[in-house]
Design a protein around this motif. Structure first.
Motif, PDB file in Angstrom:
ATOM      1  N   LEU A   1       6.752  -6.959 -14.133  1.00 50.27           N
ATOM      2  CA  LEU A   1       5.425  -6.263 -12.923  1.00 50.27           C
ATOM      3  C   LEU A   1       4.590  -5.917 -14.161  1.00 50.27           C
ATOM      4  CD1 LEU A   1       7.821  -3.324 -11.050  1.00 50.27           C
ATOM      5  CD2 LEU A   1       6.409  -5.057 -10.013  1.00 50.27           C
ATOM      6  N   MET A   2       4.227  -5.709 -14.280  1.00 52.81           N
ATOM      7  CA  MET A   2       2.980  -5.525 -16.010  1.00 52.81           C
ATOM      8  C   MET A   2       2.657  -7.435 -16.405  1.00 52.81           C
ATOM      9  SD  MET A   2       3.983  -2.799 -19.342  1.00 52.81           S
ATOM     10  CE  MET A   2       5.290  -3.907 -19.748  1.00 52.81           C
ATOM     11  N   SER A   3       4.241  -7.987 -16.641  1.00 52.51           N
ATOM     12  CA  SER A   3       3.795  -9.602 -16.639  1.00 52.51           C
ATOM     13  C   SER A   3       2.923 -10.160 -15.619  1.00 52.51           C
ATOM     14  CB  SER A   3       4.902 -10.337 -17.639  1.00 52.51           C
ATOM     15  OG  SER A   3       4.912 -11.602 -16.196  1.00 52.51           O
ATOM     16  N   GLU A   4       3.077  -9.587 -14.556  1.00 50.96           N
ATOM     17  CA  GLU A   4       2.235  -9.974 -13.281  1.00 50.96           C
ATOM     18  C   GLU A   4       1.395  -9.695 -12.922  1.00 50.96           C
ATOM     19  OE1 GLU A   4       4.642 -11.875  -9.809  1.00 50.96           O
ATOM     20  OE2 GLU A   4       5.949 -12.263 -11.667  1.00 50.96           O
ATOM     21  N   GLY A   5       0.465  -7.724 -13.028  1.00 50.31           N
ATOM     22  CA  GLY A   5       0.081  -7.200 -13.460  1.00 50.31           C
ATOM     23  C   GLY A   5      -0.097  -6.326 -12.495  1.00 50.31           C
ATOM     24  N   TYR A   6       1.259  -6.646 -11.672  1.00 51.03           N
ATOM     25  CA  TYR A   6       0.995  -4.906 -10.641  1.00 51.03           C
ATOM     26  C   TYR A   6       1.168  -4.012 -11.384  1.00 51.03           C
ATOM     27  CZ  TYR A   6       2.312  -8.998  -7.350  1.00 51.03           C
ATOM     28  OH  TYR A   6       1.712  -9.564  -6.393  1.00 51.03           O
ATOM     29  N   ILE A   7       1.922  -3.692 -12.437  1.00 55.89           N
ATOM     30  CA  ILE A   7       1.856  -2.504 -12.618  1.00 55.89           C
ATOM     31  C   ILE A   7       1.022  -2.457 -14.204  1.00 55.89           C
ATOM     32  CG2 ILE A   7       3.551  -1.088 -12.018  1.00 55.89           C
ATOM     33  CD1 ILE A   7       5.295  -1.743 -14.055  1.00 55.89           C
ATOM     34  N   GLU A   8       0.823  -1.690 -15.033  1.00 54.24           N
ATOM     35  CA  GLU A   8       0.474  -1.530 -16.138  1.00 54.24           C
ATOM     36  C   GLU A   8       0.615   0.243 -17.116  1.00 54.24           C
ATOM     37  OE1 GLU A   8      -4.323  -1.410 -16.930  1.00 54.24           O
ATOM     38  OE2 GLU A   8      -4.126   0.304 -15.153  1.00 54.24           O
TER      39      GLU A   8
ATOM     40  N   THR B   1      -3.196 -15.729 -18.975  1.00 54.59           N
ATOM     41  CA  THR B   1      -2.080 -15.135 -18.015  1.00 54.59           C
ATOM     42  C   THR B   1      -3.350 -14.266 -16.417  1.00 54.59           C
ATOM     43  OG1 THR B   1      -0.576 -15.608 -18.537  1.00 54.59           O
ATOM     44  CG2 THR B   1      -0.228 -15.263 -16.151  1.00 54.59           C
ATOM     45  N   THR B   2      -3.872 -15.030 -15.559  1.00 52.81           N
ATOM     46  CA  THR B   2      -4.485 -13.355 -14.478  1.00 52.81           C
ATOM     47  C   THR B   2      -3.781 -12.870 -14.083  1.00 52.81           C
ATOM     48  OG1 THR B   2      -6.279 -15.243 -14.483  1.00 52.81           O
ATOM     49  CG2 THR B   2      -6.307 -13.628 -12.942  1.00 52.81           C
ATOM     50  N   PRO B   3      -3.692 -11.720 -14.453  1.00 51.30           N
ATOM     51  CA  PRO B   3      -2.376 -10.713 -13.057  1.00 51.30           C
ATOM     52  C   PRO B   3      -3.113 -10.791 -11.984  1.00 51.30           C
ATOM     53  CG  PRO B   3      -4.307  -9.777 -14.655  1.00 51.30           C
ATOM     54  CD  PRO B   3      -4.650 -10.572 -14.976  1.00 51.30           C
ATOM     55  N   ILE B   4      -2.052 -10.887 -11.032  1.00 52.00           N
ATOM     56  CA  ILE B   4      -2.254 -10.564  -9.728  1.00 52.00           C
ATOM     57  C   ILE B   4      -3.209  -9.532  -9.451  1.00 52.00           C
ATOM     58  CG2 ILE B   4      -0.255  -8.133  -9.804  1.00 52.00           C
ATOM     59  CD1 ILE B   4      -0.533 -11.230  -7.316  1.00 52.00           C
ATOM     60  N   GLY B   5      -3.530  -8.434  -9.717  1.00 51.31           N
ATOM     61  CA  GLY B   5      -5.135  -7.511  -9.388  1.00 51.31           C
ATOM     62  C   GLY B   5      -5.877  -8.586  -9.255  1.00 51.31           C
ATOM     63  N   ARG B   6      -6.735  -9.557 -10.589  1.00 53.88           N
ATOM     64  CA  ARG B   6      -7.639 -10.160 -10.479  1.00 53.88           C
ATOM     65  C   ARG B   6      -7.662 -11.654  -9.720  1.00 53.88           C
ATOM     66  NH1 ARG B   6     -10.681 -11.154 -15.184  1.00 53.88           N
ATOM     67  NH2 ARG B   6     -11.691  -8.496 -14.712  1.00 53.88           N
ATOM     68  N   ARG B   7      -6.649 -11.842  -9.133  1.00 53.08           N
ATOM     69  CA  ARG B   7      -6.063 -12.908  -9.008  1.00 53.08           C
ATOM     70  C   ARG B   7      -6.450 -12.558  -7.072  1.00 53.08           C
ATOM     71  NH1 ARG B   7      -1.122 -16.001 -10.615  1.00 53.08           N
ATOM     72  NH2 ARG B   7      -1.089 -16.587 -12.199  1.00 53.08           N
ATOM     73  N   THR B   8      -6.920 -11.066  -7.241  1.00 50.45           N
ATOM     74  CA  THR B   8      -6.799 -11.000  -5.326  1.00 50.45           C
ATOM     75  C   THR B   8      -8.182 -10.375  -5.044  1.00 50.45           C
ATOM     76  OG1 THR B   8      -6.144  -8.162  -6.065  1.00 50.45           O
ATOM     77  CG2 THR B   8      -4.697  -9.922  -4.379  1.00 50.45           C
TER      78      THR B   8
ATOM     79  N   LYS C   1      -4.564  -1.839  -8.842  1.00 50.26           N
ATOM     80  CA  LYS C   1      -5.487  -2.144  -7.743  1.00 50.26           C
ATOM     81  C   LYS C   1      -5.516  -3.886  -7.604  1.00 50.26           C
ATOM     82  CE  LYS C   1     -10.040  -2.580  -5.826  1.00 50.26           C
ATOM     83  NZ  LYS C   1     -11.303  -2.143  -6.206  1.00 50.26           N
ATOM     84  N   VAL C   2      -3.837  -3.784  -6.564  1.00 49.75           N
ATOM     85  CA  VAL C   2      -3.959  -5.261  -5.654  1.00 49.75           C
ATOM     86  C   VAL C   2      -4.192  -5.567  -4.713  1.00 49.75           C
ATOM     87  CG1 VAL C   2      -2.497  -6.763  -5.557  1.00 49.75           C
ATOM     88  CG2 VAL C   2      -2.278  -5.289  -7.348  1.00 49.75           C
ATOM     89  N   GLU C   3      -5.333  -5.768  -4.392  1.00 50.98           N
ATOM     90  CA  GLU C   3      -5.934  -5.533  -2.227  1.00 50.98           C
ATOM     91  C   GLU C   3      -6.107  -6.270  -1.852  1.00 50.98           C
ATOM     92  OE1 GLU C   3      -8.129  -1.551  -0.149  1.00 50.98           O
ATOM     93  OE2 GLU C   3      -8.822  -2.417  -2.492  1.00 50.98           O
ATOM     94  N   LEU C   4      -5.655  -7.182  -1.041  1.00 54.82           N
ATOM     95  CA  LEU C   4      -6.128  -8.374  -0.623  1.00 54.82           C
ATOM     96  C   LEU C   4      -6.464  -8.019   1.273  1.00 54.82           C
ATOM     97  CD1 LEU C   4      -6.355 -11.713  -1.348  1.00 54.82           C
ATOM     98  CD2 LEU C   4      -3.594 -12.093  -0.394  1.00 54.82           C
TER      99      LEU C   4
ATOM    100  N   GLY D   1       1.540  -1.207   0.111  1.00 57.06           N
ATOM    101  CA  GLY D   1      -0.159   0.073  -0.198  1.00 57.06           C
ATOM    102  C   GLY D   1       0.966   1.295  -0.550  1.00 57.06           C
ATOM    103  N   ILE D   2       2.141   1.285  -0.356  1.00 56.64           N
ATOM    104  CA  ILE D   2       3.011   2.316   0.478  1.00 56.64           C
ATOM    105  C   ILE D   2       2.563   3.391  -1.312  1.00 56.64           C
ATOM    106  CG2 ILE D   2       5.460   2.801   0.082  1.00 56.64           C
ATOM    107  CD1 ILE D   2       5.614   1.200   1.708  1.00 56.64           C
ATOM    108  N   ILE D   3       2.578   2.481  -2.202  1.00 50.85           N
ATOM    109  CA  ILE D   3       2.791   2.421  -3.685  1.00 50.85           C
ATOM    110  C   ILE D   3       0.942   2.613  -4.078  1.00 50.85           C
ATOM    111  CG2 ILE D   3       2.672   2.623  -6.673  1.00 50.85           C
ATOM    112  CD1 ILE D   3       5.239   1.349  -6.007  1.00 50.85           C
ATOM    113  N   THR D   4       0.507   3.608  -4.152  1.00 50.29           N
ATOM    114  CA  THR D   4      -1.323   2.599  -3.943  1.00 50.29           C
ATOM    115  C   THR D   4      -1.523   2.726  -5.397  1.00 50.29           C
ATOM    116  OG1 THR D   4      -2.084   5.546  -4.082  1.00 50.29           O
ATOM    117  CG2 THR D   4      -1.829   4.477  -1.855  1.00 50.29           C
ATOM    118  N   TYR D   5      -3.414   2.454  -5.231  1.00 49.04           N
ATOM    119  CA  TYR D   5      -3.992   2.439  -7.010  1.00 49.04           C
ATOM    120  C   TYR D   5      -4.410   3.450  -7.896  1.00 49.04           C
ATOM    121  CZ  TYR D   5      -7.906   1.269  -9.991  1.00 49.04           C
ATOM    122  OH  TYR D   5      -8.647   1.143 -11.234  1.00 49.04           O
TER     123      TYR D   5
END
Lengths: 468, 468
Positions: A61-68, B250-257, A79-82, A29-33
């Motif tokens: 980071l893009m391939s995993e979906g953390y950034i776009e 590949t489902t990105p991390i945001g969708r996973r959460t 948005k990555v929020e659990l 949450g240090i870098i926010t959505y």
């Protein structure tokens, strides 16, 4: 600007370090959505690394979906929020039912003599098959299993059991659990299956598991009672005519034909002939199977190599009557075989090379010897009027009828304390009290020669009150 | 008196000849039910054989139930009567779906490169295991499978997938069919499972077969749609976040959460993470699994070695969250593993000895090479404006989007006539028409290098109307 402490001499590549720092900042949450990240060029300058390094980090980071990346605008956090949940600790353990067995001399389970497995033959065959690199080895098999093995079984059945079938009628399965569930699904889950009382607990449990309805049919001295079968309204009867466990009964030919006739009276009636240990018969040649007597395609025949070769060989098979082959294709056609191809090919060669027949002959002698030794010790440690050995022609166990007042459960518990596992016939009855008969099962196949005396001695000491 | 033509020099023992003659007379109705047989002595005299020989014949007949002895009265024929039924001849054949495949260059199925199976390593390991004659090899395994393999998998998961579990959470199964049905039974058959649309046809069929209700959930560009998942009222979602077949998403991390959060909203919601070909990723490191992101024991993780080693190796596994371990014991505790112990031990050593990792690395290169070659041929045989390659980071296939007016079915049929099997993304949609997109699946893993050019040439010839 993001500033991270990069370890340039570390084991982890620099781009992975950057990747991890940013990832943690996003999940933390240090870098926010929606927040914009620095451009590659400026971050590279700030961290004193190459632009390519930052590009690799951003790429991951893009391939995993953390950034776009938004075209012409730059990179943005996703948005990555659990929702945080407290993980509760749960104690997990292994199911105990098998591990414990090794500590006991086990007279209660129809196990196989481990020491006599033909290791070197098996190994030779496996080596040969692997060295031939047959494409078969690499191909997914249809649900029926490997053709080479199915042909070998068809030949074996023709030669040794007078069962004349085409390999197309044979389905390989991994163990009886598998086969019971398959046959239940081929015949249809709405039909009522009659099973033996007493009988293997497992059969009922597998039908339960598969939501297949069943009814317990009483047995008399000749096997399953046809009268009770009629009363039950069962459509299918699942039984072991050649050697019933635990009673040891072999169903005579007259009863066999009676059951077949019951089957012919109505369309849709079928018989599941469970022939699991018919390979071993000491006193007589094997009886004709129901499958081969049947003239009307109403019998499914089942057998397994777990009993005749090793419980570690997870190969069983069933033979379908011609009328059910197409039905089986409809139900299972989309599946592939769940049995190891290498093991199937090994078993095929074990049969085709004559090793299986030799193994059966050898084991018959071994088991015969084990039986004779235990009978000898029983005669030695028990007074002649105190017991009776009830033994039929077929199969690998007998019943020791004890003249005693001690409850079965007490004998059982005391024996277990002394390291001997026992079971009584009464435990296999459902809804019927047979405890007063004191019929003790003696399954001698799995115990080692040197354990035999100890086992019988323990039993006799309990019987004659030595532990009081 | 019974008079038979005995062949004293024949291969069949004399007692067996007598046995057969009498048996046939009884089943043929020549000796009728209740009829008294001659005494042993008199029959022996009549046939000019020893009394012992007749005794053996009668013994066999008795043991099979054709005759019975009444004390002091002699031997009598039993009732053996079979209602005669005409056996109708039924044509039986093998299911065709697998056999036919060998004739085609198959771009439609995610098969494994056969030629690269590590035969000699596998053989070496099998030999070693068999030579050690470990008792493990001969022991029936509990339903969870062999402990050595389960420990090896736990180590592998920790090292390569950042999944930290105890081996007690791991269950070995023979192929995915097996595992889908097990997980369905652990979670409970009354829960609704959401599956992907488009998706593998097999998943739906296995749930059908197990009478487990399911609902198809739409996918968008990021994977399964959470909105549609909510609408479906599903309790469980079964999906492949790391590489979806056939879309390649590949489902990105945001969708996973987001999906995990959906799961946490309600008790009893679970995720089945089907990770079947995540081992092979060319451009990026593998993504974190849902199982390892999950903080609340809600994910069942599944994978198989059929994909990464060989389809002939019938070993898959699932990892249960701690909360479900006990439940699994309750459901399956009475069963034993249906997977070959030798194969489990071989696979364990294949992992522990580092061979598995090496094999994955080698195969990644092999598959990468295959991919590059087929892409090259596509660029050679198609004009650059006529196609687009849609390829994500992970997995072993891509989508070739064709700019054409020819219906998918026509392209498919023409290719098949020329020996090439194809499939389009549209075939994997349920209740949705995606034909106009002309998204052709290219699964290149199973085809041989020398077949690649031919396959692409055939496709381009159809595309450019050469076969008109």
């Amino acid at each position: 600007m993001l500033t991270y402490n990069i370890d340039k001499n570390g084991k982890t590549p620099i781009y992975m370090q950057i990747y991890s720092f940013i990832k943690n900042d996003i999940t933390g949450g240090i870098i926010t959505y929606g927040e914009k990240l620095p451009s590659k060029r400026s971050l590279a300058k700030n961290l004193n690394v190459s632009v390519i390094t930052v590009e690799n980090a951003y790429g991951q980071l893009m391939s995993e979906g953390y950034i776009e990346s938004k075209s012409k605008k730059g990179y943005f956090a996703c948005k990555v929020e659990l929702i945080t949940k407290q993980k509760t600790h749960i104690e997990i353990t292994e199911p105990k039912y098998i591990q414990d067995d090794k500590k006991y001399i086990n007279l209660s389970r129809n196990s196989v003599s481990a020491e006599d497995f033909p290791f070197s033959t098996w190994s030779k065959i496996v080596r040969k098959i692997l060295s031939e690199k047959d494409e078969e080895l690499l191909t997914r098999q249809n649900y029926k299993g490997n053709t080479v093995l199915r042909k070998a079984i068809a030949d074996y059945l023709r030669q040794f059991k007078a069962i004349d079938v085409s390999y197309e009628q044979i389905i390989i399965g991994g163990g009886t659990e598998n086969l019971y569930s398959m046959s239940g699904n081929i015949l249809g889950k709405n039909l009522l299956i009659g099973i033996e009382n007493p009988g293997y607990h497992k059969i009922a449990r597998i039908y339960d598991y598969n939501h297949i309805p069943y009814s317990r049919i009483e047995m008399d001295s000749k096997g399953i009672s046809v009268e009770d079968l009629r009363k039950s309204k069962a459509d299918i009867v699942h039984f072991s005519p050649s050697h019933h466990f635990p009673s040891g009964i072999t169903t005579p030919i007259g009863r066999r034909t009676e059951i077949l006739n019951w089957c012919y009276e109505k369309e849709g009636r079928y018989i599941i002939e469970d022939d699991y240990d018919s390979e071993f018969r000491f006193n007589a040649k094997p009886m004709q199977s129901l499958f081969s007597i049947d003239k009307s395609s109403r019998v499914i025949y089942m057998n397994t190599f777990s009993k005749s070769v090793s419980p570690a060989v997870r190969i069983g098979y069933m033979v379908l009557p011609e009328t059910l082959v197409k039905k089986a294709d409809e139900v299972f056609g989309f599946m592939s075989s769940s049995v190891s191809v290498l093991e199937q090919l090994t078993m095929a060669e074990f049969i085709n090379g004559g090793y299986f027949e030799r193994h059966i002959n050898k084991m018959s002698k071994v088991y015969r010897g084990k039986r004779d030794i235990i009978v000898e010790y029983i005669k030695k440690y028990f007074h002649s009027g105190d017991f009776k050995i009830l033994e039929k022609n077929a199969g690998l166990h007998f019943v020791l009828k004890l003249k005693t007042e001690i409850p079965d459960s007490v004998i059982k518990q005391k024996a277990e304390e002394k390291g001997v596992k026992l079971s009584f016939l009464s435990e296999y009855y459902y809804g019927k009290d047979e405890e007063s008969l004191h019929n003790l099962l003696i399954t001698y196949t799995g115990i080692k020669q040197e354990e035999t005396q100890k086992a019988v001695k323990v039993l006799s000491d309990i019987f004659y009150g030595k532990y009081e």
